[in-house]
Write a protein that holds these residues in place. Structure first.
Motif, PDB file in Angstrom:
ATOM      1  N   ARG A  24      14.084  36.103  -0.161  1.00 53.12           N
ATOM      2  CA  ARG A  24      14.718  35.516  -1.349  1.00 53.12           C
ATOM      3  C   ARG A  24      14.519  34.002  -1.402  1.00 53.12           C
ATOM      4  N   TYR A  83      21.808  25.055  -4.707  1.00 57.08           N
ATOM      5  CA  TYR A  83      21.225  26.287  -5.228  1.00 57.08           C
ATOM      6  C   TYR A  83      21.219  27.395  -4.162  1.00 57.08           C
ATOM      7  N   ARG A  85      23.559  27.828  -1.993  1.00 51.17           N
ATOM      8  CA  ARG A  85      24.926  28.380  -2.055  1.00 51.17           C
ATOM      9  C   ARG A  85      25.074  29.339  -3.237  1.00 51.17           C
ATOM     10  N   LYS A  86      24.388  29.024  -4.332  1.00 48.34           N
ATOM     11  CA  LYS A  86      24.425  29.892  -5.503  1.00 48.34           C
ATOM     12  C   LYS A  86      23.744  31.232  -5.188  1.00 48.34           C
ATOM     13  N   MET A  87      22.630  31.173  -4.480  1.00 50.52           N
ATOM     14  CA  MET A  87      21.923  32.395  -4.071  1.00 50.52           C
ATOM     15  C   MET A  87      22.775  33.218  -3.098  1.00 50.52           C
ATOM     16  N   GLY A  89      26.197  33.246  -2.961  1.00 55.81           N
ATOM     17  CA  GLY A  89      27.348  33.812  -3.668  1.00 55.81           C
ATOM     18  C   GLY A  89      28.668  33.310  -3.115  1.00 55.81           C
ATOM     19  N   SER A  96      31.684  37.650  -5.457  1.00 57.55           N
ATOM     20  CA  SER A  96      30.286  37.216  -5.644  1.00 57.55           C
ATOM     21  C   SER A  96      29.632  38.026  -6.746  1.00 57.55           C
ATOM     22  N   GLU A  97      28.809  37.363  -7.560  1.00 60.72           N
ATOM     23  CA  GLU A  97      28.070  38.075  -8.604  1.00 60.72           C
ATOM     24  C   GLU A  97      27.034  39.013  -7.979  1.00 60.72           C
ATOM     25  N   THR A 100      23.498  38.009  -6.094  1.00 62.80           N
ATOM     26  CA  THR A 100      23.614  37.068  -4.979  1.00 62.80           C
ATOM     27  C   THR A 100      23.532  37.873  -3.674  1.00 62.80           C
ATOM     28  N   ARG A 102      25.558  37.844  -0.965  1.00 63.87           N
ATOM     29  CA  ARG A 102      26.844  38.488  -0.621  1.00 63.87           C
ATOM     30  C   ARG A 102      27.236  39.538  -1.661  1.00 63.87           C
TER      31      ARG A 102
END
Ligand code: ATP
Ligand code: MG
Length: 137
Positions: A24, A83, A85-87, A89, A96-97, A100, A102
């Motif tokens: 990822r 970013y 951290r965004k990946m 989640g 978490s979305e 992501t 998590r």
């Protein structure tokens, strides 16, 4: 160039998610500049999560981080701290979305697979804690 410390925690390693997680970050376009498999001691885990030592879950958290091998990495690229951290989640996987790491692979907050530095200062400190300067390429 910006750098962040990312660790695949013992649950992520045990569940066979190393390649998935590395893929990822690679596909996003970030560059791997350091990587190693380490089994942290309890003392080392306490140093890593030093800022959380007053929290009630600190003992369980550091027991867990020191319970098996961890993949310690440094990733480099524009905006990689935030970013990344965004990946990863949200801390609680159920918050978490989907999409992501998590969100896709975890349920429990205490078994959330991966760690990422939460800011430039922490990134600098965590990279220095986990890696010798000559291990960074
Ligand atoms: P990490 O630092 O591991 O990347 P994070 O930055 O999303 O996670 P922190 O607040 O730094 O979240 O908490 C560190 C870790 O402590 C979390 O990943 C989680 O495993 C654990 N943790 C956080 N909050 C709780 C909680 N309320 N109960 C149990 N464990 C928790
Ligand atoms: Mg954190």
């Amino acid at each position: 160039l910006e750098r962040t410390f990312i660790a695949i925690k013992p649950d992520g390693v045990q569940r066979g998610l190393i390649a998935e997680i590395i893929a990822r970050f690679e596909r996003k376009g970030y560059k791997l500049v350091a990587i190693k498999l380490v089994h942290p001691t309890k003392d080392f885990a306490e140093k890593h999560y030093d800022d959380l030592k007053a929290r009630p879950f600190f003992n369980g958290l550091t027991d867990f981080l020191s319970s098996g091998p961890v993949v310690a990495m440094v990733w480099e690229g524009q905006g990689v701290i935030k970013y990344g951290r965004k990946m990863i989640g949200a801390t609680a996987p159920l918050a978490s979305e989907p999409g992501t790491i998590r969100g896709d692979f975890a349920i429990a907050v205490g078994r959330n697979i991966i760690h990422g530095s939460d800011g430039p200062e922490t990134a600098k400190d965590e990279i220095a804690l986990w890696f010798k300067p000559e291990e960074l390429l």
